[in-house]
Design a protein around this motif. Structure first.
Motif, PDB file in Angstrom:
ATOM      1  N   LEU A  32      68.244 116.581  35.126  1.00  0.00           N
ATOM      2  CA  LEU A  32      68.544 117.787  34.434  1.00  0.00           C
ATOM      3  C   LEU A  32      67.427 117.710  33.699  1.00  0.00           C
ATOM      4  N   ARG A  33      66.260 118.528  33.014  1.00  0.00           N
ATOM      5  CA  ARG A  33      65.623 118.182  31.877  1.00  0.00           C
ATOM      6  C   ARG A  33      66.016 118.601  30.731  1.00  0.00           C
ATOM      7  N   GLY A  34      64.913 117.707  30.030  1.00  0.00           N
ATOM      8  CA  GLY A  34      65.378 117.853  28.309  1.00  0.00           C
ATOM      9  C   GLY A  34      65.047 118.333  27.667  1.00  0.00           C
ATOM     10  N   LYS A  35      65.566 119.319  27.093  1.00  0.00           N
ATOM     11  CA  LYS A  35      66.064 119.845  26.173  1.00  0.00           C
ATOM     12  C   LYS A  35      64.275 120.478  25.046  1.00  0.00           C
ATOM     13  N   GLY A  36      63.702 121.738  24.908  1.00  0.00           N
ATOM     14  CA  GLY A  36      63.189 121.751  23.852  1.00  0.00           C
ATOM     15  C   GLY A  36      62.783 121.613  22.629  1.00  0.00           C
ATOM     16  N   LYS A  37      62.728 120.944  21.951  1.00  0.00           N
ATOM     17  CA  LYS A  37      63.016 121.143  20.495  1.00  0.00           C
ATOM     18  C   LYS A  37      61.582 120.587  19.487  1.00  0.00           C
ATOM     19  N   ARG A  38      61.625 121.783  18.549  1.00  0.00           N
ATOM     20  CA  ARG A  38      60.821 121.727  17.848  1.00  0.00           C
ATOM     21  C   ARG A  38      61.276 121.031  16.048  1.00  0.00           C
ATOM     22  N   MET A  39      60.155 119.928  15.115  1.00  0.00           N
ATOM     23  CA  MET A  39      59.981 120.029  14.654  1.00  0.00           C
ATOM     24  C   MET A  39      59.026 119.983  13.113  1.00  0.00           C
ATOM     25  N   GLY A  40      58.812 121.580  12.482  1.00  0.00           N
ATOM     26  CA  GLY A  40      57.614 122.112  12.017  1.00  0.00           C
ATOM     27  C   GLY A  40      56.849 122.596  13.267  1.00  0.00           C
ATOM     28  N   SER A  41      55.108 122.240  13.070  1.00  0.00           N
ATOM     29  CA  SER A  41      54.471 123.243  13.708  1.00  0.00           C
ATOM     30  C   SER A  41      54.965 122.505  15.223  1.00  0.00           C
ATOM     31  N   ILE A  42      55.198 121.214  15.399  1.00  0.00           N
ATOM     32  CA  ILE A  42      55.014 119.766  17.001  1.00  0.00           C
ATOM     33  C   ILE A  42      55.969 120.048  17.630  1.00  0.00           C
ATOM     34  N   MET A  43      55.957 120.667  18.990  1.00  0.00           N
ATOM     35  CA  MET A  43      56.658 121.093  19.830  1.00  0.00           C
ATOM     36  C   MET A  43      56.731 119.850  20.852  1.00  0.00           C
ATOM     37  N   GLY A  44      58.118 119.098  20.484  1.00  0.00           N
ATOM     38  CA  GLY A  44      58.524 117.776  21.265  1.00  0.00           C
ATOM     39  C   GLY A  44      60.298 118.293  21.824  1.00  0.00           C
ATOM     40  N   GLN A  45      60.339 117.302  23.198  1.00  0.00           N
ATOM     41  CA  GLN A  45      61.075 117.274  24.068  1.00  0.00           C
ATOM     42  C   GLN A  45      61.921 116.453  23.886  1.00  0.00           C
ATOM     43  N   THR A  46      63.374 116.517  24.681  1.00  0.00           N
ATOM     44  CA  THR A  46      64.188 115.374  24.473  1.00  0.00           C
ATOM     45  C   THR A  46      63.756 114.779  26.125  1.00  0.00           C
ATOM     46  N   MET A  47      64.838 113.239  26.452  1.00  0.00           N
ATOM     47  CA  MET A  47      64.458 112.966  27.412  1.00  0.00           C
ATOM     48  C   MET A  47      65.066 113.265  29.005  1.00  0.00           C
ATOM     49  N   HIS A  48      64.436 112.993  29.239  1.00  0.00           N
ATOM     50  CA  HIS A  48      65.234 113.937  31.106  1.00  0.00           C
ATOM     51  C   HIS A  48      66.421 112.835  31.475  1.00  0.00           C
ATOM     52  N   TYR A  49      67.032 113.276  32.149  1.00  0.00           N
ATOM     53  CA  TYR A  49      68.534 112.868  32.404  1.00  0.00           C
ATOM     54  C   TYR A  49      69.264 112.636  33.684  1.00  0.00           C
ATOM     55  N   ARG A  50      69.745 112.149  34.409  1.00  0.00           N
ATOM     56  CA  ARG A  50      70.445 111.850  35.536  1.00  0.00           C
ATOM     57  C   ARG A  50      72.301 112.375  35.584  1.00  0.00           C
ATOM     58  N   ARG A  51      72.666 113.228  35.776  1.00  0.00           N
ATOM     59  CA  ARG A  51      73.902 113.285  36.003  1.00  0.00           C
ATOM     60  C   ARG A  51      74.619 113.110  37.506  1.00  0.00           C
ATOM     61  N   MET A  52      75.297 112.257  37.579  1.00  0.00           N
ATOM     62  CA  MET A  52      75.912 112.067  38.573  1.00  0.00           C
ATOM     63  C   MET A  52      77.181 111.920  39.167  1.00  0.00           C
ATOM     64  N   ILE A  53      78.376 112.973  40.056  1.00  0.00           N
ATOM     65  CA  ILE A  53      78.955 113.319  40.316  1.00  0.00           C
ATOM     66  C   ILE A  53      80.072 112.930  41.641  1.00  0.00           C
ATOM     67  N   ILE A  54      80.929 111.471  41.097  1.00  0.00           N
ATOM     68  CA  ILE A  54      81.202 110.919  42.117  1.00  0.00           C
ATOM     69  C   ILE A  54      82.590 111.095  42.794  1.00  0.00           C
ATOM     70  N   THR A  55      82.386 111.293  43.910  1.00  0.00           N
ATOM     71  CA  THR A  55      83.857 111.229  44.810  1.00  0.00           C
ATOM     72  C   THR A  55      84.823 109.933  45.560  1.00  0.00           C
ATOM     73  N   LEU A  56      85.779 109.744  44.467  1.00  0.00           N
ATOM     74  CA  LEU A  56      87.013 108.843  45.183  1.00  0.00           C
ATOM     75  C   LEU A  56      87.523 108.728  46.130  1.00  0.00           C
ATOM     76  N   GLN A  57      88.265 107.727  46.810  1.00  0.00           N
ATOM     77  CA  GLN A  57      88.714 108.123  47.980  1.00  0.00           C
ATOM     78  C   GLN A  57      90.302 108.597  47.280  1.00  0.00           C
ATOM     79  N   PRO A  58      91.510 109.093  48.671  1.00  0.00           N
ATOM     80  CA  PRO A  58      92.444 109.159  47.654  1.00  0.00           C
ATOM     81  C   PRO A  58      93.241 107.587  47.089  1.00  0.00           C
ATOM     82  N   GLY A  59      93.757 108.185  45.745  1.00  0.00           N
ATOM     83  CA  GLY A  59      94.311 106.865  45.527  1.00  0.00           C
ATOM     84  C   GLY A  59      93.704 106.082  44.592  1.00  0.00           C
ATOM     85  N   TYR A  60      92.566 106.000  44.600  1.00  0.00           N
ATOM     86  CA  TYR A  60      92.126 105.121  43.784  1.00  0.00           C
ATOM     87  C   TYR A  60      91.760 106.963  42.660  1.00  0.00           C
TER      88      TYR A  60
END
Length: 94
Positions: free
Chosen positions: A56-84
């Protein structure tokens, strides 16, 4: 558990958890799928069937006239075996 940052609690993640035994969490963007899989299996003592990840890309953030960006991050969806299951992630108390 160096790679996992925190659990994601949204409507979709709760629905995945209740129906399909899938857990959603944000991980560090530099960690690989195999690293995350091994660390989750060792730390929680569960068996993983499948892992899905997307960056997932970071979101744009503005501080006054300077445009910045938050950090990129990764999301995991983990599927477990039944019973765990993974105990709920707890917030740190201050």
């Amino acid at each position: 558990m160096d790679g996992i940052k925190y659990a994601v609690v949204t409507d979709k993640s709760i629905r995945l958890l209740s129906k399909n035994n899938q857990y959603t969490s944000n991980v560090e963007s530099g960690s690989t799928r195999t690293e995350i899989k091994h660390s989750v299996e060792l730390f929680f003592g569960v068996k993983i069937i499948a892992m899905n990840s997307h960056r997932l890309r970071g979101k744009g953030k503005r501080m006054g006239s300077i445009m910045g960006q938050t950090m990129h991050y990764r999301r995991m969806i983990i599927t477990l075996q039944p019973g765990y299951s993974i105990p709920p992630f707890r917030k740190k108390r201050t």
